[in-house]
Design a protein around this motif. Structure first.
Motif, PDB file in Angstrom:
ATOM      1  N   ASP A  45      48.137  55.731 -22.117  1.00  0.00           N
ATOM      2  CA  ASP A  45      47.892  56.882 -21.542  1.00  0.00           C
ATOM      3  C   ASP A  45      46.804  56.913 -20.151  1.00  0.00           C
ATOM      4  OD1 ASP A  45      48.335  59.350 -21.550  1.00  0.00           O
ATOM      5  OD2 ASP A  45      46.797  59.933 -23.139  1.00  0.00           O
ATOM      6  N   LEU A  46      45.665  56.068 -20.609  1.00  0.00           N
ATOM      7  CA  LEU A  46      44.788  56.063 -19.512  1.00  0.00           C
ATOM      8  C   LEU A  46      45.280  55.353 -18.459  1.00  0.00           C
ATOM      9  CD1 LEU A  46      41.771  56.459 -20.556  1.00  0.00           C
ATOM     10  CD2 LEU A  46      41.609  53.888 -20.311  1.00  0.00           C
ATOM     11  N   ILE A  47      45.922  54.481 -18.340  1.00  0.00           N
ATOM     12  CA  ILE A  47      46.314  53.729 -17.108  1.00  0.00           C
ATOM     13  C   ILE A  47      47.849  54.429 -16.500  1.00  0.00           C
ATOM     14  CG2 ILE A  47      45.078  51.624 -17.206  1.00  0.00           C
ATOM     15  CD1 ILE A  47      47.671  50.565 -18.202  1.00  0.00           C
ATOM     16  N   MET A  48      48.677  54.825 -17.277  1.00  0.00           N
ATOM     17  CA  MET A  48      49.961  55.206 -16.911  1.00  0.00           C
ATOM     18  C   MET A  48      50.076  56.674 -16.492  1.00  0.00           C
ATOM     19  SD  MET A  48      52.036  52.925 -16.671  1.00  0.00           S
ATOM     20  CE  MET A  48      53.456  53.616 -16.673  1.00  0.00           C
ATOM     21  N   SER A  49      48.969  57.237 -17.116  1.00  0.00           N
ATOM     22  CA  SER A  49      49.135  58.958 -16.600  1.00  0.00           C
ATOM     23  C   SER A  49      47.761  59.316 -16.511  1.00  0.00           C
ATOM     24  CB  SER A  49      49.662  59.549 -17.803  1.00  0.00           C
ATOM     25  OG  SER A  49      49.797  61.064 -17.626  1.00  0.00           O
ATOM     26  N   PRO A  50      46.777  58.846 -15.346  1.00  0.00           N
ATOM     27  CA  PRO A  50      45.727  59.141 -15.124  1.00  0.00           C
ATOM     28  C   PRO A  50      45.369  60.545 -14.971  1.00  0.00           C
ATOM     29  CG  PRO A  50      46.420  57.876 -13.419  1.00  0.00           C
ATOM     30  CD  PRO A  50      47.639  57.969 -14.354  1.00  0.00           C
ATOM     31  N   SER A  51      44.347  61.047 -15.299  1.00  0.00           N
ATOM     32  CA  SER A  51      43.873  62.499 -15.027  1.00  0.00           C
ATOM     33  C   SER A  51      43.165  62.414 -13.640  1.00  0.00           C
ATOM     34  CB  SER A  51      42.948  62.909 -16.148  1.00  0.00           C
ATOM     35  OG  SER A  51      41.845  62.146 -16.375  1.00  0.00           O
ATOM     36  N   THR A  52      43.099  63.506 -13.122  1.00  0.00           N
ATOM     37  CA  THR A  52      42.357  63.836 -11.905  1.00  0.00           C
ATOM     38  C   THR A  52      40.869  63.193 -12.042  1.00  0.00           C
ATOM     39  OG1 THR A  52      43.625  65.836 -11.864  1.00  0.00           O
ATOM     40  CG2 THR A  52      42.346  65.342 -10.152  1.00  0.00           C
ATOM     41  N   GLU A  53      40.285  63.641 -13.069  1.00  0.00           N
ATOM     42  CA  GLU A  53      38.784  62.855 -13.290  1.00  0.00           C
ATOM     43  C   GLU A  53      38.801  61.449 -13.353  1.00  0.00           C
ATOM     44  OE1 GLU A  53      39.659  65.362 -16.525  1.00  0.00           O
ATOM     45  OE2 GLU A  53      39.911  66.219 -14.530  1.00  0.00           O
ATOM     46  N   ALA A  54      39.824  60.946 -13.945  1.00  0.00           N
ATOM     47  CA  ALA A  54      39.840  59.257 -14.160  1.00  0.00           C
ATOM     48  C   ALA A  54      39.965  58.777 -12.511  1.00  0.00           C
ATOM     49  CB  ALA A  54      40.877  58.986 -14.928  1.00  0.00           C
ATOM     50  N   ILE A  55      40.905  59.351 -11.836  1.00  0.00           N
ATOM     51  CA  ILE A  55      41.166  59.205 -10.429  1.00  0.00           C
ATOM     52  C   ILE A  55      39.916  59.128  -9.682  1.00  0.00           C
ATOM     53  CG2 ILE A  55      42.761  59.344  -8.500  1.00  0.00           C
ATOM     54  CD1 ILE A  55      44.845  60.040 -10.087  1.00  0.00           C
ATOM     55  N   LYS A  56      39.469  60.150  -9.890  1.00  0.00           N
ATOM     56  CA  LYS A  56      38.053  60.480  -9.076  1.00  0.00           C
ATOM     57  C   LYS A  56      36.786  59.390  -9.555  1.00  0.00           C
ATOM     58  CE  LYS A  56      38.508  65.132  -7.668  1.00  0.00           C
ATOM     59  NZ  LYS A  56      38.500  66.256  -8.184  1.00  0.00           N
ATOM     60  N   SER A  57      36.928  58.947 -10.783  1.00  0.00           N
ATOM     61  CA  SER A  57      35.677  58.115 -11.317  1.00  0.00           C
ATOM     62  C   SER A  57      35.643  56.842 -10.697  1.00  0.00           C
ATOM     63  CB  SER A  57      36.037  58.131 -12.816  1.00  0.00           C
ATOM     64  OG  SER A  57      37.232  56.902 -13.003  1.00  0.00           O
ATOM     65  N   GLY A  58      36.678  56.549  -9.576  1.00  0.00           N
ATOM     66  CA  GLY A  58      36.282  55.101  -8.741  1.00  0.00           C
ATOM     67  C   GLY A  58      37.100  54.051  -9.478  1.00  0.00           C
ATOM     68  N   ARG A  59      37.680  54.191 -10.561  1.00  0.00           N
ATOM     69  CA  ARG A  59      38.508  53.138 -11.201  1.00  0.00           C
ATOM     70  C   ARG A  59      39.737  52.608 -10.090  1.00  0.00           C
ATOM     71  NH1 ARG A  59      40.168  52.470 -17.490  1.00  0.00           N
ATOM     72  NH2 ARG A  59      41.801  50.901 -17.239  1.00  0.00           N
ATOM     73  N   GLN A  60      40.168  51.619 -10.131  1.00  0.00           N
ATOM     74  CA  GLN A  60      41.084  51.222  -9.109  1.00  0.00           C
ATOM     75  C   GLN A  60      42.303  51.730  -9.466  1.00  0.00           C
ATOM     76  OE1 GLN A  60      41.426  46.763  -9.106  1.00  0.00           O
ATOM     77  NE2 GLN A  60      41.562  46.776  -6.977  1.00  0.00           N
ATOM     78  N   LEU A  61      42.932  52.324  -8.404  1.00  0.00           N
ATOM     79  CA  LEU A  61      44.254  53.003  -8.722  1.00  0.00           C
ATOM     80  C   LEU A  61      45.347  52.231  -7.896  1.00  0.00           C
ATOM     81  CD1 LEU A  61      45.638  55.384  -9.702  1.00  0.00           C
ATOM     82  CD2 LEU A  61      45.451  56.412  -7.368  1.00  0.00           C
ATOM     83  N   LEU A  62      46.459  51.769  -8.590  1.00  0.00           N
ATOM     84  CA  LEU A  62      47.518  51.038  -7.832  1.00  0.00           C
ATOM     85  C   LEU A  62      48.566  52.068  -7.167  1.00  0.00           C
ATOM     86  CD1 LEU A  62      49.437  48.773  -7.201  1.00  0.00           C
ATOM     87  CD2 LEU A  62      50.234  48.553  -9.397  1.00  0.00           C
ATOM     88  N   ASP A  63      48.414  52.165  -5.927  1.00  0.00           N
ATOM     89  CA  ASP A  63      49.187  53.181  -5.277  1.00  0.00           C
ATOM     90  C   ASP A  63      49.793  52.518  -3.993  1.00  0.00           C
ATOM     91  OD1 ASP A  63      50.239  54.825  -3.602  1.00  0.00           O
ATOM     92  OD2 ASP A  63      48.325  56.094  -3.106  1.00  0.00           O
ATOM     93  N   TRP A  64      51.149  52.322  -4.159  1.00  0.00           N
ATOM     94  CA  TRP A  64      52.330  51.379  -3.334  1.00  0.00           C
ATOM     95  C   TRP A  64      51.600  51.627  -1.737  1.00  0.00           C
ATOM     96  CZ3 TRP A  64      52.874  47.262  -5.742  1.00  0.00           C
ATOM     97  CH2 TRP A  64      53.265  47.308  -6.936  1.00  0.00           C
ATOM     98  N   GLU A  65      51.554  53.160  -1.359  1.00  0.00           N
ATOM     99  CA  GLU A  65      51.305  53.202  -0.060  1.00  0.00           C
ATOM    100  C   GLU A  65      50.191  52.695   0.492  1.00  0.00           C
ATOM    101  OE1 GLU A  65      52.539  57.025   1.049  1.00  0.00           O
ATOM    102  OE2 GLU A  65      51.612  56.819   2.999  1.00  0.00           O
ATOM    103  N   GLN A  66      49.233  52.526  -0.522  1.00  0.00           N
ATOM    104  CA  GLN A  66      47.778  51.988  -0.011  1.00  0.00           C
ATOM    105  C   GLN A  66      48.093  50.526   0.003  1.00  0.00           C
ATOM    106  OE1 GLN A  66      44.913  53.318   0.790  1.00  0.00           O
ATOM    107  NE2 GLN A  66      45.454  55.363   0.651  1.00  0.00           N
TER     108      GLN A  66
END
Ligand SMILES: Nc1ncnc2c1ncn2[C@@H]1O[C@H](COP(=O)(O)OP(=O)(O)OP(=O)(O)O)[C@@H](O)[C@H]1O
Ligand SMILES: [Mg+2]
Length: 678
Positions: free
Chosen positions: A418-439
């Motif tokens: 849940d934590l990595i596949m459906s990250p909440s907005t807070e988790a994204i803001k927390s600075g943990r690496q996010l895999l985003d193909w565009e980036q």
């Protein structure tokens, strides 16, 4: 020993040494006893020098024969220090090898000829191995067993090569060069096939390593459904060695604590993409196809509602609402009523409403409003109309329609996933690496995606496939738009290379794979796919025609050892036929009645050379390749024989998280093997 004779015999005693002995003896006599030959010392010296040169030439020719014979029996693994793997800017190094031609086919066929067979050590020498085992503990004799267990050219009973297969396939040529493929050609996709344990992943690591170090700073993406610790650690170490450590993204389904996060639903151009990505994972054959359609419809509806209300349509939201479409209708209905300041209609209906056949009071009330006074809201609002129609369905019937969607969503969001596949907005803001193909593409990142398919097959497949289609859609868009974008941190360069390596590619295949490989090239992505057999494709795709479409998209083929003729024929069908020669010895004797010259019989002896047409490479040759060896068809039909190097890893210590992750991956992998053996 040259190509100028019709028959070349390399498997024979090195008779050149006899000639050398004679010439050296002549030179000795010339130098020591010139008077015997009645020569002045100067002339004798000149002649001796000539004989010595002639003798040396014969020695060299004799050594070539011995070397050839030795190569045929004992091919050592090609080891290379990690740091010495060549990295070219415009080519991809594949290993050491040579261009395979008629003469190699001829030489290989000769090795099976009875008259040459004894020059090649193909036997197992069971008795010697047994004696070695018994004697290896005794102090002095140990030295002897060490010798018999070695690959020395003087050892008449060498053990079988640890690389299995038939070393003659590489031994037929002594002149080997570094082989490589042009990057432009590589963009038209490569396919590596080989049965288990033949060196595909090892080769993958070497190619990935070069992609990481290339000066053009390419995007490198690796999908690893099996979870190879060595591959993950190689990528980590090499990215840091290349000074690209900050660009490395490690995503692994099996390690949610340390993995980067991936928002499976966050990135899309058309809103329908999310539903397609998820619904594709549902079974789609026969009757299931209908349910897949419904699944798509309902997921798409949820995504549209979330989008209209400005909420994130992540996996958790989809999971929640797919079992509660009535609740979603109430929320959206209230949202619309509030907008038109008619919420009181709902409140009045709620006071009168009662629970009814599995529907809550709220749902009954909202259905009543939309069927009565609020029915005008349905006009021109497709979302509300679709929600209304869905909520009106019999709840039991609805549950049947979405029965296949729930397990998929449950698994994709189970436990820590849940934590990595459906990250909440807070988790994204927390600075943990996010895999985003565009980036990933804009910042030229290096991505490792560990799927550990063996642990949880369905989740791994669903995630892998969803990620892949997301990647292709993103890459196509960026390719069309150019890389220059408004995203901060993007590299202002229009051209880019994306190298996508997919180990065990069949685990990532589904119907969507076909259009994907077709269009992926146009998106600037060069694929290198690795699998065991082409039948795996057939199983994954459902039929042979689809499999053929996929395989025909790979322009370059690399075949490791295969145990399956059909896969081998992918390559062997492409190679031309060649003529090989063989010699027939005919001896005959016949009685004669010619009393005049005194002869009583006539005998004759002749050598006849016959030639037959055979395939330049037969499936049998592909099936006999040693580990790490391969045949390849590259650059429009160049057939090369390759030996991939075995890299000596000299990585220092890894940080704790990477080390522990690697250890756990190795343990998992090993425990599965043990389970299988038991
Ligand atoms: N180039 C090579 N030279 C010598 N040995 C090799 C080479 N490549 C691989 N090997 C040996 O073969 C083993 C298996 O290699 P690898 O994991 O790459 O196989 P694979 O084809 O990926 O197998 P699988 O299909 O099961 O994943 C390695 O552990 C190594 O011992
Ligand atoms: Mg492998």
């Amino acid at each position: 020993m040259s190509d100028k004779y019709q028959i070349e015999v390399l498997l024979r005693p090195a008779v050149e040494f006899y000639a050398a002995i004679v010439t050296f003896a002549a030179a000795f006599i010339l130098l020591q006893l010139p008077q015997v030959l009645m020569m002045p010392p100067v002339v004798a010296g000149g002649c001796a020098a000539f004989f010595i040169l002639l003798g040396l030439y014969d020695v060299w020719r004799g050594c070539r024969i011995l070397r050839y014979r030795r190569r045929m029996s004992r091919e050592k693994p090609l080891q290379i220090n990690n740091k010495r793997v060549p990295v070219y800017d415009d080519r991809l190094y594949l290993g050491e090898g040579f261009e395979w031609g008629q003469k190699h086919t001829q030489r290989y066929i000769d090795t099976f000829d009875n008259q040459y067979k004894h020059y090649i050590k193909r036997e197992e020498y069971y008795t010697v191995r047994k004696i070695e085992k018994g004697l290896k503990k005794l102090p002095v004799i140990k030295l002897l067993t060490r010798f018999t267990g070695s690959y020395s050219m003087f050892n008449p009973w060498p053990p079988r090569s640890t690389l299995f297969g038939d070393s003659c396939l590489h031994g037929v040529e002594g002149r080997r060069r570094a082989q490589s493929i042009g990057l432009r050609e590589r963009r038209q996709h490569m396919y590596f096939a080989g049965t288990t344990g033949t060196g595909k992943t090892e080769a993958l690591e070497m190619l990935v390593m070069q992609d990481i170090h290339r000066s053009s700073q390419d995007v490198v993406i690796v999908f690893d459904p099996k979870g190879s610790a060595s591959l993950m650690q190689t990528m980590y170490a090499e990215a840091h060695r290349a000074g690209r450590g900050d660009d490395l993204v490690i995503f692994h389904l099996g390690f949610p604590d340390v993995s980067a996060m991936y928002d499976a639903t966050g990135n899309y151009t058309r809103i329908t993409e999310i539903a397609s990505r998820l619904a594709r994972q549902l079974p789609g054959d026969g009757e299931s196809a209908v349910f897949r359609e419904f699944g798509w419809q309902f997921i798409n509806l949820i995504v549209r509602v979330c989008d209209a209300m400005g909420e994130p349509a992540n996996l958790n939201a989809i999971k929640r609402y797919i079992s509660d479409m009535g609740g979603l209708m109430c929320r959206y209905g209230k949202h619309q009523l509030r907008k038109s300041e008619r919420l009181s209609l709902f409140d009045t209906a709620l006071n009168k409403a009662k629970e009814d056949r599995g529907r809550t009071r709220e749902e009954v009330a909202m259905l009543a409003v939309l069927a009565g006074e609020g029915s005008d809201l349905l006009d021109g609002n497709d979302i509300l109309r679709d929600l209304y129609e869905t909520a009106r369905m019999d709840p039991g019937y609805y549950r049947k329609l979405v029965a296949s969607v729930r397990p998929l969503l449950d698994k994709m969001t189970s436990g820590q996933l849940d934590l990595i596949m459906s990250p909440s907005t807070e988790a994204i803001k927390s600075g943990r690496q996010l895999l985003d193909w565009e980036q990933v593409i804009r910042r030229r990142q290096i991505v490792y995606v560990g799927l550990d398919a063996m642990a949880e097959h369905m989740v791994a497949q669903a995630t892998g496939k969803a990620m892949l289609s997301d990647l292709v859609a993103t890459a196509s868009r960026i390719y069309k738009e150019g890389v220059l974008g408004d995203i901060p941190g993007g590299i202002p360069d229009e051209s880019f290379n994306v190298w996508l390596h997919m180990d065990e590619v069949d685990a990532l295949m589904g119907d969507e794979f076909i259009p994907m490989v077709n269009k992926i090239r146009g998106a600037g992505v060069g694929v290198a796919a690795y699998s065991q057999t082409v039948q795996d494709f057939e199983v994954a795709l459902g039929n042979r025609a689809k499999r053929d479409v996929v395989t025909s998209n790979f322009n370059s083929l690399v075949m490791f050892r295969i145990k399956n003729t059909e896969t081998a024929s992918l390559l062997t069908d492409q190679v031309p036929k060649v003529k090989t020669v063989s010699m027939i010895n005919i001896t005959q004797a016949r009685d004669t009645d010619n009393m005049l010259d005194g002869s009583v019989f006539v005998s004759s002896n002749e050598d006849r050379v016959t030639s037959v047409e055979t395939d330049m490479i037969t499936p049998n040759m592909v099936m006999s390749l040693p580990t790490g060896h391969a045949f390849a068809s590259i650059e429009g039909g160049r057939i090369i024989k390759l030996n991939f190097p075995w890299r000596v890893r000299n990585y220092g210590d890894f940080p704790d998280s990477i080390r522990q992750m690697g250890d756990a991956m190795r343990r998992r992998y090993q425990s599965r093997a043990e389970w299988y053996d038991a």
